[in-house]
Enzyme design. Structure first.
Site, PDB file in Angstrom:
ATOM      1  N   GLU A  58       0.865  -1.168   0.000  1.00  0.00           N
ATOM      2  CA  GLU A  58       0.000   0.000   0.000  1.00  0.00           C
ATOM      3  C   GLU A  58       0.909   1.228   0.000  1.00  0.00           C
ATOM      4  O   GLU A  58       1.825   1.312   0.831  1.00  0.00           O
ATOM      5  CB  GLU A  58      -0.876  -0.014   1.265  1.00  0.00           C
ATOM      6  CG  GLU A  58      -1.899   1.082   1.197  1.00  0.00           C
ATOM      7  CD  GLU A  58      -2.788   1.196   2.427  1.00  0.00           C
ATOM      8  OE1 GLU A  58      -2.806   0.283   3.271  1.00  0.00           O
ATOM      9  OE2 GLU A  58      -3.450   2.238   2.513  1.00  0.00           O
ATOM     10  N   ARG A 283       5.955 -12.903   9.326  1.00  0.00           N
ATOM     11  CA  ARG A 283       6.576 -11.635   8.974  1.00  0.00           C
ATOM     12  C   ARG A 283       7.921 -11.510   9.679  1.00  0.00           C
ATOM     13  O   ARG A 283       8.185 -12.196  10.666  1.00  0.00           O
ATOM     14  CB  ARG A 283       5.651 -10.467   9.324  1.00  0.00           C
ATOM     15  CG  ARG A 283       5.400 -10.274  10.803  1.00  0.00           C
ATOM     16  CD  ARG A 283       4.246  -9.327  11.054  1.00  0.00           C
ATOM     17  NE  ARG A 283       4.461  -8.006  10.502  1.00  0.00           N
ATOM     18  CZ  ARG A 283       3.666  -7.430   9.597  1.00  0.00           C
ATOM     19  NH1 ARG A 283       2.622  -8.054   9.128  1.00  0.00           N
ATOM     20  NH2 ARG A 283       3.914  -6.226   9.175  1.00  0.00           N
ATOM     21  N   LYS A 293       4.479   0.437   9.950  1.00  0.00           N
ATOM     22  CA  LYS A 293       4.547   1.652   9.141  1.00  0.00           C
ATOM     23  C   LYS A 293       4.026   2.844   9.921  1.00  0.00           C
ATOM     24  O   LYS A 293       4.514   3.958   9.760  1.00  0.00           O
ATOM     25  CB  LYS A 293       3.709   1.482   7.871  1.00  0.00           C
ATOM     26  CG  LYS A 293       4.514   0.901   6.724  1.00  0.00           C
ATOM     27  CD  LYS A 293       3.829   1.203   5.405  1.00  0.00           C
ATOM     28  CE  LYS A 293       3.311  -0.078   4.817  1.00  0.00           C
ATOM     29  NZ  LYS A 293       2.546   0.111   3.585  1.00  0.00           N
TER      30      LYS A 293
END
Ligand code: ATP
Ligand code: MG
Length: 576
Positions: A58, A283, A293
């Site tokens: 994104e 992850r 983020k």
């Protein structure tokens, strides 16, 4: 002990398990559970021999090292199976997304060496198709327009032990839904006043299946679509559609989406369209690093760091500016492998990967960070001495370094009252100057405050490196720079950005920022061969670490160096 074993023995005490996947290389491929799964698909010809992966960021921030892991994994699979790899922007959230992020992401993915040919794709280009598919689900009685607001939807979702409550709007007719959905698109309704929801099962044990939202009304300008749309698809609805449109075979995502897989499957099955397989992996989490983020954005916006590419940031652009190479990041991704369980990876593994790469490729040079002047009283000539560029690489050759009567050595390479075992320069003692001669400290000169400001030394002409006839041996070898030709430079030394091992799990994470994470040395002395260095040129300053020319602060007048990494894992040692 091998280098790897040595790194692993430096494990820090941590509650989470530290990732330690051994790399089993078969035919050039690191075998992990995803490769095994794709091998099976190959055997059964499930995808007609195709392998097509994607990286779907994104554009709401810069990419970090966790994204690098995902890029290396997805691209590596496409490469190893002669398949394809797409770079796709998941740009479905206009309020948080910006062109600046799109540009930085393209640059970072390219830099890492992941080849997407010309396939830079945008979810926003599929909005019309997604809309049509949503209309199809409405027609099939599988989606409805709901007038509950966000809070009401949350309140009626139920709990782990209780079913959710059905929306009073759940049983609207197909005609009414089609009409309302069209009017939502036209912009007749306010933000948040209506949603389109999938009609699945409010009693499902899986929350994601309790009539999830497919579209929200957001009157906001999209960085690519402008004001074409005021309804935006949610991740769950959009993601499978994107994968299906692009003909992705294996849609690889992180573990938090495992519980979303039934919904991914439900949407594609309900539409009856091409249906990729979603696969989840753990992850990357790194010690002493935050990776979210949202947190990285806060560090930037609130000026805790000097932008997204601050060399202390775990962003790809930060590592690049600090002097990391794409090879080192790819090697790191390979070393850590891919797992099915979340873990915390020791940051020293990343440091190992860059050290290993720079050791092979970075030219050696001499630099003095904290200069102490040395006058060699009996040396009256000037010479050019030969220095090895890289002992690991015979082809790197040699260079000339000037040697004169006045040189700088490192302040810490002289001690008036040395502890036992100190092998460098002491009053009356001898030391070898790298590539030059053995010198003896004859006199120590101090200022009024008693600080040592200069040493007077003599040299022994018979001890010249490589050609001297003397058999004299000394224990210490130190680096130096000739004062006359030295270049002044700024050198930036970095330490970990956080003082605790797992700052991401700490509510008070901002207070765990290391106040000493950046030390700036204004007047380091560098050997003259480095004069024409360009941003991102990389060197090993002998005995000091690996350094890279800074891209932001270097000017025609002043070289600025970032220390990429120290020569040794000093933290590992401290922890022993
Ligand atoms: P957010 O969704 O909160 O903005 P994100 O880190 O998930 O953050 P995306 O842009 O959605 O950001 O991520 C793009 C891809 O990178 C996703 O496929 C995601 O699974 C993967 N990814 C993100 N963080 C990591 C990580 N720490 N380790 C491995 N892969 C990651
Ligand atoms: Mg995400």
């Amino acid at each position: 002990m091998s280098n790897f074993a040595c790194i692993f023995s430096n494990k820090l005490n941590t509650k989470m398990e530290i990732e330690n996947n051994s790399v089993d290389k078969t035919a050039g491929k690191a075998k992990n559970f995803i490769y095994e799964l794709i091998d099976k698909d190959y055997e059964s010809n499930r995808w007609n021999g195709n392998v097509h992966t994607r990286f779907p960021p994104e554009p709401n921030g810069y990419l970090h090292i966790g994204h690098a892991k995902s890029i290396c994994l997805n691209y590596g699979i496409a490469r190893d199976y002669n398949g394809k790899f797409n770079l796709r922007f998941d740009d479905t959230n206009p309020e948080k997304e910006e062109q600046e992020y799109v540009d930085s992401i393209i640059e970072d993915v390219r830099w890492l060496g992941a080849n997407f040919d010309d396939r830079i794709l945008y979810a926003s280009d599929y909005f019309e198709q997604m809309y049509k598919w949503a209309v199809e689900l409405i027609k099939k009685g599988l989606a409805y327009v709901c007038d509950l607001n966000g809070d009401q939807i949350r309140e009626t979702r139920g709990t782990l032990t209780e079913s959710g409550k059905e929306s009073p709007f759940r049983n609207r007719s197909v005609e009414e839904n089609l009409d309302l959905f069209e009017r939502m698109r036209k912009g007749e309704f306010e933000n948040g006043s209506k949603t389109l929801r999938a009609k699945i099962d409010m009693a499902s044990p899986n929350f994601n299946m309790r009539d999830p939202i497919m579209y929200r009304i957001v009157h906001a300008e999209h960085h690519r679509q402008g004001n074409n749309w005021c309804i935006y698809p949610t991740y769950d609805w959009a993601h499978g559609n994107e994968d299906s449109i692009e003909g992705i075979t294996h849609s690889i995502c992180t573990l938090e989406f495992e519980n979303h897989r039934p919904l991914y499957d439900w949407f594609l099955d309900s539409l009856g369209v091409y249906h990729p397989q979603q696969i989840e992996f753990a992850r990357l989490n790194l010690t002493f690093t935050v990776m979210s983020k949202r947190k990285l954005l806060q560090l930037v916006k609130e000026n805790y760091v000097d932008g997204w590419d601050d060399p202390r940031m775990p962003t790809i652009s930060g590592y690049r500016r600090r002097g990391y190479t794409p090879e080192s990041m790819r090697n790191f991704a390979e070393i850590i492998g891919v797992a099915k369980r979340d873990a915390l990876t020791d940051i020293s593994l990343l440091e190992f990967a860059i050290r290993d790469d720079l050791n092979k490729h970075a030219k050696r040079a001499m630099a003095v960070l904290n200069p102490l002047k040395v006058v060699i009283t009996n040396y009256e000539i000037e010479e050019e001495l030969e220095a090895v560029n890289n002992p690991e690489d015979a082809e790197a050759g040699t260079r000339k370094v000037p040697f004169t009567k006045e040189i700088f050595i490192e302040e810490s390479d002289f001690m008036e009252n040395p502890p036992k075992g100190y092998h460098r320069l002491v009053p009356g003692g001898e030391v070898r100057l790298r590539y030059a001669y053995i010198i003896k400290c004859e006199e120590v000169i101090k200022n009024d405050e008693g600080k040592v400001i200069e040493l007077r030394c003599s040299y022994d002409p018979e001890t010249k490196s490589g050609s001297g006839t003397s058999t004299k041996k000394v224990k210490g070898v130190i680096h130096w720079v000739s004062a006359k030709q030295a270049i002044n430079a700024e050198v930036r030394l970095y330490d970990r950005l956080f003082t605790v091992e797992n700052p991401g799990t700490d509510d008070d994470w901002l207070s765990k920022i290391n106040p000493n994470s950046l030390q700036i040395i204004n007047d380091a002395k560098i050997e003259p061969s480095l004069k024409n260095s360009k941003p991102l040129d990389k060197f090993q300053f002998e005995r000091l670490g690996y350094f890279s020319v800074d891209t932001k602060y270097t000017t025609a007048e002043k070289l600025v160096f970032n220390r990429t990494v120290t020569l040794k894992d000093s933290w590992g040692k401290q922890n022993k």
